[in-house]
Design a protein around this motif. Structure first.
Motif, PDB file in Angstrom:
ATOM      1  N   ASN A 144       0.866  -1.175   0.000  1.00  0.00           N
ATOM      2  CA  ASN A 144       0.000   0.000   0.000  1.00  0.00           C
ATOM      3  C   ASN A 144       0.904   1.226   0.000  1.00  0.00           C
ATOM      4  O   ASN A 144       1.751   1.385   0.894  1.00  0.00           O
ATOM      5  CB  ASN A 144      -0.866   0.033   1.268  1.00  0.00           C
ATOM      6  N   VAL A 145       0.747   2.089  -0.990  1.00  0.00           N
ATOM      7  CA  VAL A 145       1.593   3.270  -1.136  1.00  0.00           C
ATOM      8  C   VAL A 145       0.715   4.513  -1.055  1.00  0.00           C
ATOM      9  O   VAL A 145      -0.297   4.602  -1.767  1.00  0.00           O
ATOM     10  CB  VAL A 145       2.339   3.248  -2.494  1.00  0.00           C
ATOM     11  N   HIS A 146       1.060   5.452  -0.193  1.00  0.00           N
ATOM     12  CA  HIS A 146       0.305   6.698  -0.131  1.00  0.00           C
ATOM     13  C   HIS A 146       0.356   7.392  -1.491  1.00  0.00           C
ATOM     14  O   HIS A 146       1.423   7.569  -2.075  1.00  0.00           O
ATOM     15  CB  HIS A 146       0.880   7.610   0.950  1.00  0.00           C
ATOM     16  N   ASP A 147      -0.798   7.767  -1.990  1.00  0.00           N
ATOM     17  CA  ASP A 147      -0.925   8.295  -3.351  1.00  0.00           C
ATOM     18  C   ASP A 147      -0.560   9.777  -3.391  1.00  0.00           C
ATOM     19  O   ASP A 147      -1.370  10.651  -3.095  1.00  0.00           O
ATOM     20  CB  ASP A 147      -2.356   8.078  -3.846  1.00  0.00           C
ATOM     21  N   GLU A 148       0.689  10.056  -3.781  1.00  0.00           N
ATOM     22  CA  GLU A 148       1.190  11.430  -3.768  1.00  0.00           C
ATOM     23  C   GLU A 148       0.728  12.250  -4.967  1.00  0.00           C
ATOM     24  O   GLU A 148       1.129  13.410  -5.104  1.00  0.00           O
ATOM     25  CB  GLU A 148       2.708  11.436  -3.640  1.00  0.00           C
ATOM     26  N   GLU A 172      -9.184   3.650  -1.420  1.00  0.00           N
ATOM     27  CA  GLU A 172      -9.055   4.575  -0.313  1.00  0.00           C
ATOM     28  C   GLU A 172      -9.816   4.053   0.892  1.00  0.00           C
ATOM     29  O   GLU A 172     -10.692   3.184   0.773  1.00  0.00           O
ATOM     30  CB  GLU A 172      -9.547   5.975  -0.682  1.00  0.00           C
ATOM     31  N   ARG A 173      -9.458   4.554   2.053  1.00  0.00           N
ATOM     32  CA  ARG A 173     -10.175   4.213   3.279  1.00  0.00           C
ATOM     33  C   ARG A 173     -10.623   5.492   3.967  1.00  0.00           C
ATOM     34  O   ARG A 173      -9.991   6.544   3.853  1.00  0.00           O
ATOM     35  CB  ARG A 173      -9.301   3.368   4.214  1.00  0.00           C
ATOM     36  N   GLN A 174     -11.730   5.412   4.694  1.00  0.00           N
ATOM     37  CA  GLN A 174     -12.252   6.520   5.472  1.00  0.00           C
ATOM     38  C   GLN A 174     -11.853   6.302   6.924  1.00  0.00           C
ATOM     39  O   GLN A 174     -12.273   5.322   7.557  1.00  0.00           O
ATOM     40  CB  GLN A 174     -13.781   6.577   5.349  1.00  0.00           C
ATOM     41  N   PHE A 223      -4.719   5.366  -1.601  1.00  0.00           N
ATOM     42  CA  PHE A 223      -3.555   4.499  -1.774  1.00  0.00           C
ATOM     43  C   PHE A 223      -3.479   3.995  -3.215  1.00  0.00           C
ATOM     44  O   PHE A 223      -4.511   3.796  -3.870  1.00  0.00           O
ATOM     45  CB  PHE A 223      -3.638   3.274  -0.860  1.00  0.00           C
ATOM     46  N   THR A 224      -2.264   3.775  -3.674  1.00  0.00           N
ATOM     47  CA  THR A 224      -2.048   2.889  -4.800  1.00  0.00           C
ATOM     48  C   THR A 224      -1.519   1.589  -4.218  1.00  0.00           C
ATOM     49  O   THR A 224      -0.779   1.596  -3.227  1.00  0.00           O
ATOM     50  CB  THR A 224      -1.041   3.470  -5.813  1.00  0.00           C
TER      51      THR A 224
END
Length: 256
Positions: free
Chosen positions: A143-147, A195-197, A245-246
């Protein structure tokens, strides 16, 4: 030697923040496991799966829910203790991807959830090949934070400025997959988006579990987290975050 020592320091840092890791880290959507099955060409149900670098068991539990006969592999005392507290019914073996404590040709799938970069591919790939059955697969995912999202990119810039030489964004899988093709593995990569909430506090708990903060003392972490809490309070005044996330997945199949 300094770089290797720093690497080992980061690798063992998670044990001290295992509870935060289990509470804060994102899980994985069903689409991830659908993609693993599609690329691999077989289902997870009934498959003998090793979850290497299992941590607190986030992926282990999801693999078991898909019907896999999954065994977690984890070297850290703190992470293993949290795993046993969170997932007492699932089997756990102490070990690393560089020296798998399993017989030859004893697994159908070896997965590394957020973990393959903590192995030495020149060791872990031959170990996976030894343990995999013909037609088995090695799967790595992050899981990579989507910059590409502005607030995520701004956070990365703040962390890079606050933690020079320590904070590193996701560097991709390419440096690792160069070990796959020479080993005769058939490799396919795909990237998913989801994505998550969650609440702002949940996001901060997740950050606490990241190696660049986990390897600091609580006193060193505190001002970084305080700055992030203040920035996120401005960005999300209602306290709720849609965190994007990607999901970077690579599946490498051993010839039958």
């Amino acid at each position: 030697m300094t770089e290797d020592r720093d690497y080992r320091e980061l690798a063992v840092s998670f044990g001290a923040v295992a509870a935060e890791y289990d509470r804060g880290r994102p899980g994985y959507p069903d689409e991830l496991f659908d993609a693993v099955e599609r690329i691999w060409g077989r289902g997870l149900k009934g498959a003998r799966v090793l979850d290497v670098g299992a941590g607190t068991g986030i992926a282990t539990r999801l693999l078991a829910a898909r019907g896999a006969e999954v065994v977690a592999v984890e070297p850290s005392d703190g992470m293993a203790a949290q795993f046993l507290a969170s997932s007492p019914a699932l089997p756990l073996v102490r070990g690393t991807g560089d020296d798998l404590p399993f017989h030859d040709a004893s697994a159908d799938l070896i997965g590394y959830a957020q973990a393959f970069h903590w192995t030495r591919p020149e060791r872990s790939v031959p170990e996976a090949l030894r343990v995999l059955r013909p037609g088995g697969a090695l799967a790595t995912w992050w899981n990579v934070h989507d910059e590409t999202v502005p607030w995520v990119r701004a956070r990365a810039e703040r962390l890079a400025a606050a933690l020079p030489g320590r904070y590193r964004g996701y560097g991709g899988i390419s440096g690792h997959t160069r070990h796959f093709a020479p080993a005769g593995l058939v490799v396919e990569r795909t990237v998913l988006r989801w994505e998550r909430q969650v609440t702002v506090e949940h996001v901060l708990t997740d950050l606490t579990s990241r190696s660049y903060l986990a390897s600091l003392s609580p006193e060193e972490r505190a001002p970084v987290l305080a700055a992030e809490r203040a920035a996120m309070a401005v960005e999300f005044p209602d306290g709720v975050v849609a965190e994007p996330f990607t999901l970077d997945l690579t599946v490498a199949v051993k010839p039958a």
